[in-house]
Each structure stands twice: as C-alpha cells, then as structure tokens.
Write a protein that holds these residues in place. Structure first.
Motif, short mmCIF file in Angstrom:
data_model
loop_
_atom_site.label_atom_id
_atom_site.label_comp_id
_atom_site.label_asym_id
_atom_site.label_seq_id
_atom_site.Cartn_x
_atom_site.Cartn_y
_atom_site.Cartn_z
N HIS A 58 2.62 6.47 -6.91
CA HIS A 58 1.57 7.29 -7.50
C HIS A 58 1.83 8.77 -7.25
O HIS A 58 1.62 9.61 -8.14
CB HIS A 58 0.21 6.88 -6.94
N HIS A 59 2.31 9.09 -6.07
CA HIS A 59 2.64 10.48 -5.73
C HIS A 59 3.80 11.00 -6.58
O HIS A 59 3.77 12.13 -7.06
CB HIS A 59 2.97 10.59 -4.24
N TYR A 87 0.83 -1.20 0.00
CA TYR A 87 0.00 0.00 0.00
C TYR A 87 0.87 1.26 0.00
O TYR A 87 0.66 2.17 -0.81
CB TYR A 87 -0.93 0.00 1.22
N CYS A 88 1.86 1.31 0.89
CA CYS A 88 2.73 2.49 0.99
C CYS A 88 3.54 2.70 -0.28
O CYS A 88 3.67 3.82 -0.77
CB CYS A 88 3.64 2.38 2.21
N LYS A 99 -0.61 5.00 -11.20
CA LYS A 99 -0.51 3.82 -10.35
C LYS A 99 0.36 2.77 -11.03
O LYS A 99 0.29 2.58 -12.23
CB LYS A 99 -1.88 3.25 -10.04
N GLY A 146 2.77 1.67 -3.29
CA GLY A 146 1.84 2.08 -4.34
C GLY A 146 1.48 3.54 -4.25
O GLY A 146 1.45 4.25 -5.26
N ARG A 147 1.21 4.01 -3.04
CA ARG A 147 0.91 5.44 -2.86
C ARG A 147 2.10 6.31 -3.18
O ARG A 147 1.97 7.36 -3.81
CB ARG A 147 0.44 5.72 -1.44
N PHE A 148 3.28 5.88 -2.72
CA PHE A 148 4.51 6.64 -2.98
C PHE A 148 4.77 6.76 -4.49
O PHE A 148 5.04 7.84 -4.99
CB PHE A 148 5.69 5.97 -2.27
N ALA A 186 -8.15 1.70 -1.58
CA ALA A 186 -7.87 2.89 -2.38
C ALA A 186 -7.19 2.55 -3.70
O ALA A 186 -6.52 3.38 -4.29
CB ALA A 186 -7.01 3.88 -1.58
N TYR A 222 -4.65 0.58 -4.20
CA TYR A 222 -3.22 0.30 -4.09
C TYR A 222 -2.91 -1.13 -3.68
O TYR A 222 -1.81 -1.62 -3.90
CB TYR A 222 -2.56 1.25 -3.10
N THR A 223 -3.83 -1.79 -3.05
CA THR A 223 -3.69 -3.20 -2.71
C THR A 223 -5.08 -3.80 -2.58
O THR A 223 -6.08 -3.07 -2.60
CB THR A 223 -2.87 -3.40 -1.42
#
Length: 75
Positions: free
Chosen positions: A32-33, A25-26, A38, A28-30, A48, A50-51
């Motif tokens: 994406h940021h 999750y982390c 994604k 994936g968010r990183f 969300a 991400y997973t």
C-alpha cells in the motif's frame, strides 16, 4: 525455525498463525505504501484493512500442512 522430530503441533499452529498474520499485515502495508492501493481488502474484523481475524486459522493450518508435507517427503 528449526523443526525437530518431536514437536508440539499446537505450538507450531500458533506460531505459524502469528508469523503468517504478521507477514500478511506487513506485506499489505508495504504494498500500500509503495503502490498507493491495497493489494487485497477485508470487510469484517480487520487489522487496518490489511488482514483479518478470520485468516489467522488459515495461516496456522498452512503451517501444519507444510511441516507435515516436509516430514512426509523427508526434507
């Protein structure tokens, strides 16, 4: 995480599933940021996007395989 000779496989599975899911999750968010897109997509039961709930058992299983392989190789 220190693994001794005697440990509970159920606890190890659950801990690996939790850590793997949080890491996915982390990351994936990183990504994406940073990149604006994604790195992977999930359609069903996502956190969300991400997973997924369905990937949780795979992280636990991968943890068990990794630990058993390390024990087999006496690492």
């Amino acid at each position: 995480l220190v693994v001794t000779r005697h440990f509970n496989y159920v606890q190890l599975f659950l801990l690996g599933a939790l850590i793997g899911t949080l890491a996915e999750y982390c990351f994936g968010r990183f990504f994406h940021h940073i990149e604006g897109q994604k790195i992977w997509t999930y359609k069903y039961w996502t956190f969300a996007g991400y997973t997924s709930v369905f990937s949780i058992p795979y992280w636990g299983g991968a943890t068990l395989l990794f630990v058993l392989l390390a024990k087999l190789l006496e690492v």
